[in-house]
Enzyme design. Structure first.
Site, short mmCIF file in Angstrom:
data_model
loop_
_atom_site.label_atom_id
_atom_site.label_comp_id
_atom_site.label_asym_id
_atom_site.label_seq_id
_atom_site.Cartn_x
_atom_site.Cartn_y
_atom_site.Cartn_z
N ARG A 122 0.81 -1.24 0.00
CA ARG A 122 0.00 0.00 0.00
C ARG A 122 0.83 1.27 0.00
NH1 ARG A 122 -3.09 -3.19 3.55
NH2 ARG A 122 -4.86 -4.06 2.43
N LYS A 144 4.90 11.50 -11.21
CA LYS A 144 4.09 10.64 -12.09
C LYS A 144 4.81 9.31 -12.24
CE LYS A 144 1.65 13.85 -15.15
NZ LYS A 144 1.54 14.33 -16.55
N GLU A 186 13.34 17.77 -24.13
CA GLU A 186 12.55 18.16 -22.96
C GLU A 186 13.13 19.43 -22.30
OE1 GLU A 186 9.74 16.58 -22.36
OE2 GLU A 186 9.96 14.60 -23.26
N LYS A 228 10.10 22.75 -13.63
CA LYS A 228 9.19 21.63 -13.37
C LYS A 228 8.71 21.68 -11.93
CE LYS A 228 7.67 17.16 -14.17
NZ LYS A 228 7.73 15.90 -14.88
N GLU A 238 -2.20 17.83 -12.29
CA GLU A 238 -2.49 18.25 -13.66
C GLU A 238 -3.94 18.66 -13.86
OE1 GLU A 238 -0.22 16.11 -16.70
OE2 GLU A 238 -1.81 16.53 -18.13
N ARG A 242 0.00 22.24 -15.19
CA ARG A 242 0.93 21.14 -15.47
C ARG A 242 0.78 20.61 -16.89
NH1 ARG A 242 2.96 16.23 -11.47
NH2 ARG A 242 4.37 15.31 -12.99
N ASN A 246 3.06 19.20 -21.53
CA ASN A 246 2.77 18.33 -22.67
C ASN A 246 2.99 19.03 -24.02
OD1 ASN A 246 2.02 16.16 -21.00
ND2 ASN A 246 0.03 17.11 -20.68
N HIS A 249 3.52 17.11 -27.23
CA HIS A 249 3.23 15.70 -26.98
C HIS A 249 2.03 15.18 -27.78
CE1 HIS A 249 6.22 16.20 -23.91
NE2 HIS A 249 6.07 14.97 -23.46
N HIS A 253 2.90 12.22 -29.90
CA HIS A 253 2.30 10.93 -29.57
C HIS A 253 1.69 10.29 -30.83
CE1 HIS A 253 0.12 7.97 -27.17
NE2 HIS A 253 -0.88 8.18 -28.01
N HIS A 267 10.80 8.73 -28.01
CA HIS A 267 9.87 9.70 -27.44
C HIS A 267 10.38 11.15 -27.55
CE1 HIS A 267 6.85 11.37 -24.78
NE2 HIS A 267 7.79 11.87 -24.01
P1 NAD Z 1 15.06 4.75 -20.68
O1 NAD Z 1 14.85 4.67 -19.24
O2 NAD Z 1 14.59 3.64 -21.53
O3 NAD Z 1 16.59 5.00 -20.97
C1 NAD Z 1 17.07 5.05 -22.30
C2 NAD Z 1 18.19 4.05 -22.50
O4 NAD Z 1 19.38 4.56 -21.90
C3 NAD Z 1 17.94 2.69 -21.88
O5 NAD Z 1 18.43 1.72 -22.75
C4 NAD Z 1 18.79 2.74 -20.61
O6 NAD Z 1 19.22 1.46 -20.22
C5 NAD Z 1 19.94 3.58 -21.03
N1 NAD Z 1 20.62 4.34 -20.00
C6 NAD Z 1 20.07 4.96 -18.93
N2 NAD Z 1 20.99 5.66 -18.29
C7 NAD Z 1 22.16 5.47 -18.92
C8 NAD Z 1 23.47 5.94 -18.74
N3 NAD Z 1 23.77 6.82 -17.77
N4 NAD Z 1 24.45 5.52 -19.58
C9 NAD Z 1 24.13 4.68 -20.61
N5 NAD Z 1 22.91 4.22 -20.86
C10 NAD Z 1 21.93 4.62 -20.03
O7 NAD Z 1 14.39 6.06 -21.31
P2 NAD Z 1 14.26 7.58 -20.84
O8 NAD Z 1 14.32 8.36 -22.08
O9 NAD Z 1 15.14 7.92 -19.71
O10 NAD Z 1 12.77 7.60 -20.28
C11 NAD Z 1 11.67 7.33 -21.10
C12 NAD Z 1 10.52 6.90 -20.24
O11 NAD Z 1 10.20 7.97 -19.35
C13 NAD Z 1 9.26 6.60 -21.01
O12 NAD Z 1 8.71 5.40 -20.54
C14 NAD Z 1 8.33 7.76 -20.68
O13 NAD Z 1 6.98 7.39 -20.69
C15 NAD Z 1 8.80 8.12 -19.30
N6 NAD Z 1 8.53 9.51 -18.92
C16 NAD Z 1 7.94 9.71 -17.71
C17 NAD Z 1 7.70 10.99 -17.26
C18 NAD Z 1 7.12 11.22 -15.90
O14 NAD Z 1 6.78 12.36 -15.56
N7 NAD Z 1 7.02 10.19 -15.09
C19 NAD Z 1 8.06 12.11 -18.05
C20 NAD Z 1 8.67 11.87 -19.29
C21 NAD Z 1 8.90 10.56 -19.71
N1 GLY Z 2 6.12 14.90 -18.12
C1 GLY Z 2 4.90 15.56 -17.88
C2 GLY Z 2 4.58 15.75 -16.44
O1 GLY Z 2 5.35 15.38 -15.58
O2 GLY Z 2 3.55 16.27 -16.12
#
Ligand code: NAD
Ligand code: GLY
Length: 369
Positions: A122, A144, A186, A228, A238, A242, A246, A249, A253, A267
Site C-alpha cells: 500500500r 508521475k 525536454e 518543473k 495536472e 501542469r 505536454n 506531446h 504521440h 519519445h
Molecule cells: P530509458 O529509461 O529507456 O533510458 C534510455 C536508454 O538509456 C535505456 O536503454 C537505458 O538502459 C539507457 N541508460 C540509462 N541511463 C544510462 C546511462 N547513464 N548511460 C548509458 N545508458 C543509459 O528512457 P528515458 O528516455 O530515460 O525515459 C523514457 C521513459 O520515461 C518513457 O517510458 C516515458 O513514458 C517516461 N517519462 C515519464 C515521465 C514522468 O513524468 N514520469 C516524463 C517523461 C517521460
Molecule cells: N512529463 C509531464 C509531467 O510530468 O507532467
C-alpha cells in the site's frame, strides 16, 4: 558545485540535488532517509554495470545495505509483467514499509520502480537517481509513475512523489548521443513553454548541453528542474498548468503511434518534431508569429533533432489516422482535441476543443495525405 531545488508540496516537499559526483555521495546524502539501514536499488541491465557499484559502495560505506534488483532495459519493462516481476522480487527481499526503493536509471526504471513503490504494501517511500538527461529534467521530478498496457502508454499508474532526487551529471557521460538529444528536447520544452530568457540562452548554448559540457549541463538541468518544480508545486495532479508540460506531446504521440513506438522514433525525438509542429500550428491559427515558429525550429534543429515528420519512415501518413491517434490521447476529453499552443516563445497555453478542420488543413500543409 551542487545546486538544490525544492519541490514544495505540503507535508511531502523534497529536494532535487543537481551536480557532479552525487552517486558517490549518495550514502551521506541519503543516510537521514534510510533510517532502517537498508534500501533496495532497482536498475536496468545497461545502467547496472556502469553506475550501480559506485552507488552501492557509497551506501555501504554509510552503513546502508543495498541489495540490487536488475530489470531488462527498454520500454517493454514498463508493463504488467515487468511490474509483477519487480513486485515479486521486492516481496522476496521482504522489504518492509519503513524501508526504501531507489530507482537508478532512466525514465523506464523511474516510472516502473516508482509505481511499484506506490502500491507495494500500500505504498512505500522511494528515491530517484536519474541517469538519463530526460529523467533528470523531467520524469524523476513530479511524482508521475506508470506502466504501459496494450491499450497505450502510461495508462495505469499513480502520483507518488519521491522523497529525494539525486541528479548526478556524471552519469550522463556514459549516455549515448541519441539519448542526450532526446533529453534535450525536454530541456528546450521548458524554454518554449514558459521562459523566453532560458530559450535565448539555449539558442546560444544548446549544442554545448548536448555535447555534455559540464557548466552548460549544470545550468540547463537546474533551470529545467526549477521550472518543473514550480509547475508541479502549483498543480500536482495536472488540473491546469501542469498540462503545459505536454507541449509537443499531442503531435508527438500521434507520430510515435504511427511509427509503432519503436526505435525508429524515440519519445524525445517525437516531442521535438511535435513542438516544432505545435509552433507551426500556432502560427497557422494566428496565435504566434511565423518568426517565432522559425526560431523554435532552428533551436530544435541546432541540437541535431528533426523538426518535420517528413523525415520519418513511410511518410506521408494519413491525416485522419494521425487525428485518430490524437483523439485517443489521455489528454483528449469527450473526443475533443487538446493541444498546448503558443502565443510566443515562452508563452504556451492549453487550447481545448480544437476543431478537426483547421487541424486537418494544417496536417495537409505539413505534407500528410
Ligand atoms: P530509458 O529509461 O529507456 O533510458 C534510455 C536508454 O538509456 C535505456 O536503454 C537505458 O538502459 C539507457 N541508460 C540509462 N541511463 C544510462 C546511462 N547513464 N548511460 C548509458 N545508458 C543509459 O528512457 P528515458 O528516455 O530515460 O525515459 C523514457 C521513459 O520515461 C518513457 O517510458 C516515458 O513514458 C517516461 N517519462 C515519464 C515521465 C514522468 O513524468 N514520469 C516524463 C517523461 C517521460
Ligand atoms: N512529463 C509531464 C509531467 O510530468 O507532467
Amino acid at each position: 558545485m551542487t545546486r538544490s531545488v525544492q519541490v514544495a508540496l505540503e507535508g511531502r516537499s523534497y529536494e532535487v540535488a543537481i551536480g557532479h559526483g552525487l552517486i558517490a555521495e549518495a550514502g551521506a546524502r541519503l543516510a537521514a532517509l534510510a533510517t532502517r539501514k537498508r534500501l533496495v536499488i532497482v536498475t536496468d541491465e545497461t545502467v547496472a554495470p556502469l553506475h550501480a557499484e559506485r552507488l552501492r559502495a557509497s551506501l555501504e560505506g554509510a552503513g546502508i545495505a543495498a541489495p540490487l534488483i536488475v530489470v531488462p532495459p527498454g520500454e517493454e519493462t514498463k508493463s504488467w509483467e515487468g511490474l509483477s516481476n519487480l513486485s515479486d522480487r521486492l516481496l522476496d527481499l521482504n522489504l518492509d514499509r519503513g524501508e526504501l526503493i531507489v530507482a537508478l536509471g532512466g525514465g523506464v526504471v523511474g516510472d516502473l520502480a516508482g509505481f511499484a513503490a506506490a502500491i507495494y504494501k500500500r505504498g512505500i517511500d522511494f528515491i530517484q537517481i536519474p541517469t538519463t538527461l530526460l529523467a533528470q529534467v523531467d520524469s524523476s521530478v513530479g511524482g508521475k509513475t506508470a506502466i504501459d498496457t496494450r491499450q497505450g502508454k502510461n495508462l495505469i499508474g499513480a502520483f507518488h512523489q519521491p522523497r529525494a532526487v539525486l541528479a548526478d551529471l556524471d552519469a550522463l557521460a556514459t549516455l549515448p548521443a541519441r539519448e542526450m538529444r532526446c533529453g534535450y528536447a525536454e530541456v528546450i520544452k521548458y524554454g518554449l513553454l514558459g521562459d523566453p530568457a532560458f530559450f535565448n540562452w539555449l539558442e546560444v548554448h544548446g549544442p554545448r548541453v548536448v555535447a555534455g559540457d559540464a557548466d552548460a549541463l549544470l545550468h540547463a538541468v537546474t533551470r529545467s528542474v526549477e521550472m518543473k518544480a514550480e509547475i508541479v508545486a502549483e498543480d500536482e495532479k495536472e488540473a491546469g498548468r501542469r498540462a503545459l508540460l505536454n507541449l509537443g506531446h499531442t503531435f508527438g504521440h500521434a507520430l510515435e503511434a504511427e511509427t509503432g513506438f519503436g526505435d525508429s522514433l524515440k519519445h524525445g525525438e517525437a516531442v521535438a518534431i511535435g513542438m516544432a509542429m505545435a509552433f507551426r500550428f500556432s502560427a497557422a491559427l494566428g496565435h504566434c508569429s511565423g518568426q517565432d515558429a522559425i526560431r523554435a525550429e532552428h533551436a530544435i534543429g541546432a541540437a541535431g533533432l528533426a523538426t518535420h515528420a517528413a523525415v520519418l519512415p513511410e511518410w506521408p501518413y494519413r491525416a485522419e489516422r494521425l487525428i485518430g491517434h490524437m483523439a485517443q490521447d489521455k489528454k483528449a476529453q469527450a473526443g475533443k482535441l487538446t493541444f498546448v499552443l503558443a502565443r510566443a516563445i515562452g508563452d504556451a497555453f492549453v487550447a481545448k476543443g480544437v476543431e478537426a478542420k483547421p487541424l486537418r488543413d494544417f496536417l495537409h500543409s505539413e505534407g500528410a495525405i
